[in-house]
Design a protein around this motif. Sequence first.
Motif, short mmCIF file in Angstrom:
data_model
loop_
_atom_site.label_atom_id
_atom_site.label_comp_id
_atom_site.label_asym_id
_atom_site.label_seq_id
_atom_site.Cartn_x
_atom_site.Cartn_y
_atom_site.Cartn_z
N SER A 1 0.93 -1.27 -0.09
CA SER A 1 0.01 -0.06 0.04
C SER A 1 0.62 1.13 -0.07
O SER A 1 0.67 2.07 -0.67
CB SER A 1 -1.00 0.00 1.16
N TRP B 1 -15.75 -4.69 -1.96
CA TRP B 1 -15.01 -6.15 -2.03
C TRP B 1 -15.59 -7.15 -1.07
O TRP B 1 -15.04 -8.01 -0.85
CB TRP B 1 -13.76 -5.51 -1.75
N LEU C 1 -5.71 -12.05 -2.59
CA LEU C 1 -5.29 -10.59 -2.70
C LEU C 1 -3.65 -10.44 -3.29
O LEU C 1 -3.54 -10.08 -4.16
CB LEU C 1 -5.78 -9.59 -2.01
N ARG D 1 -3.07 -12.34 -6.34
CA ARG D 1 -3.61 -11.86 -7.46
C ARG D 1 -2.41 -10.80 -7.86
O ARG D 1 -2.06 -10.65 -9.13
CB ARG D 1 -5.00 -11.13 -7.28
N PHE D 2 -1.91 -10.12 -6.80
CA PHE D 2 -0.87 -9.33 -7.26
C PHE D 2 0.17 -9.65 -7.65
O PHE D 2 0.84 -9.27 -8.63
CB PHE D 2 -0.45 -8.26 -6.01
N PRO E 1 -0.15 -2.34 -9.91
CA PRO E 1 -1.38 -2.12 -9.11
C PRO E 1 -1.27 -0.57 -9.18
O PRO E 1 -0.33 0.13 -9.44
CB PRO E 1 -0.85 -2.41 -7.75
N GLU F 1 -7.35 1.71 -7.79
CA GLU F 1 -8.42 0.70 -7.20
C GLU F 1 -7.43 -0.24 -6.34
O GLU F 1 -7.93 -0.57 -5.29
CB GLU F 1 -9.08 0.00 -8.19
N GLU F 2 -6.48 -0.81 -6.49
CA GLU F 2 -5.63 -1.67 -5.87
C GLU F 2 -5.23 -1.04 -4.67
O GLU F 2 -5.29 -1.77 -3.48
CB GLU F 2 -4.45 -2.10 -6.69
N TRP F 3 -4.82 0.21 -4.53
CA TRP F 3 -4.53 0.96 -3.46
C TRP F 3 -5.45 1.10 -2.41
O TRP F 3 -5.40 0.76 -1.13
CB TRP F 3 -3.94 2.23 -3.63
N CYS G 1 -8.08 -0.89 -2.41
CA CYS G 1 -8.34 -2.49 -1.81
C CYS G 1 -7.43 -2.54 -0.78
O CYS G 1 -8.11 -3.20 0.30
CB CYS G 1 -8.36 -3.35 -3.08
N CYS G 2 -6.07 -2.35 -0.88
CA CYS G 2 -5.26 -2.67 0.03
C CYS G 2 -5.64 -1.90 1.56
O CYS G 2 -5.40 -2.75 2.36
CB CYS G 2 -3.68 -2.34 -0.22
#
Length: 521
Positions: free
Chosen positions: A128, A451, A479, A482-483, A494, A497-499, A501-502
């Motif tokens: 993150s 999520w 998760l 996936r990364f 990433p 949106e990934e941030w 989610c983290c």
Amino acid sequence: DPLPPLLPKKQLQRAESLPEPGPSHRCYGDPEPRAGSILYSIPPPQLRHGEGAPPQDRPSWAPKKPLTKSQSLGEPLTRSSPQKAPSPSLKELTFGTADGELGPLLENPGGVCGVVLGCQEASLARLSAHIQEELVGPEDRQQLLEAELAGKRWAALSVLDPQPCCQSGDAWYFRVGFTFEHSQLQFAAKVPKPCCSSLGVQSSLGTHCSIQRLLGHFTDHLPQELVLPGIPGKQSQGPSRDDLACPAPQPVLQVILCAEVPQQTLAEFVKSSHALHRTSPGHYERLGCLLLLQLCMGLEHLRGQNMAQGDLCPENLLLVQCPCPPRSQQGQKEPLGLSLPRLLISSFFKVQGKQRACSSSQEQDWSQSLTAASPPSAAELNVGRLIYHILHVDIPLENILGFRSKTLPEIPLLSIYSAGLKRLATLLLHRDPHERVSIEQARGILQVLLWGPRQELFARRRKSLALLRGWLEVKRTLLLLRFAENTAGAGVSPGLEEWLCCQYFQGATEHTLYQVTQVLY
């Protein structure tokens, strides 16, 4: 059993501690420094006396604990020393951690699961922080840029476009360039409209992904080539030949240099997205949830500093295009309407300060209607109003405050997010202030909508803390997988949106999920 050969005095002192005064024959003949030396792995039995305490006949000059001289030379301290070396924290564990340091963590089979879960949380925190640095830039470089821009004016900047790149409800934004560390940087010059400046408050805000970042400010004459739309006179239509031959003196205005170059406002995004909402309702409403989530996170940050948003209307919420993807992803770049932009709050005021000036008649009506509401209640009502605006549903001001109607307009159920957004809007616009959900609760509801856990998880099983704890542990694992797969396979880096989610899976607990799902479902 015979003791191993004695070591020279200097080596013993170097490995055990710094040289200290005392009779040399005591140091050479005392077996404790030898047994406690890092060169031996089996401690003598007397070292365990009193849980590592030295025996009573230990010399008074002997060190009570190992010093760090040997460690500073790169020599690891083994478990044979008189004081047991601390195990590495879960945040320090990596794939390259020595097996000798992993051993104590694996001695208790029941603790292995805790080690794995702790490593996952630490990995999410590092990931993150890395993504956030990619989004907002390294902190140290931003500070150097701020120092370099101190005292600079229009003469040190290059105007890249005389037309504003964005016009919000309270300011105009121009793209400008500046040479820094042998590279050409682009950022925005913000020219506030009359009575709309919040420089004093904005300069004291900390860094946040949803808060407009201030790089510097100055007061200077406006360059002749810049055009301010909406201002009566020749300037709004561009300079004429007579103006170029005999230029009139330009007004002296305050200018704020901002790190992010806004692309458009939320009002413009919503207005141009009717077709997208109609053809791809699921994707559009997911974008709406992500934009609202960014807004709630920014409002939480402001409240933590006793600040509040200024005019929280779509015209004052800025959208910024995220950094370009790597070359391997440029061919996969989504169209502008489908990509997720950063949302920035750009108008601020101090909660306990004087009444601020309204930048529009719309906000003036809205503010007068909320005079009886505290600032937190006003924020919740504004976010609830924005939900309807994003979903292209008109809602009169009287309906929001319950003056003419006790029911809110219906929100069409077009996707899996529609019912949840309708529920959230109802909770934010509740007539009873004590029944309204807070901004923090609204952020949690949006995260669950995006999520999970979804309602289907509880269809055939009773909701419990154990169930939610297991769901969290599995989702964190998936998760991270996936990364790893995206990075190794398609080379996808990433992004925003990934941030987000983290941030969710880094801070969520089974207790918070239980409370949020109770309110939402």
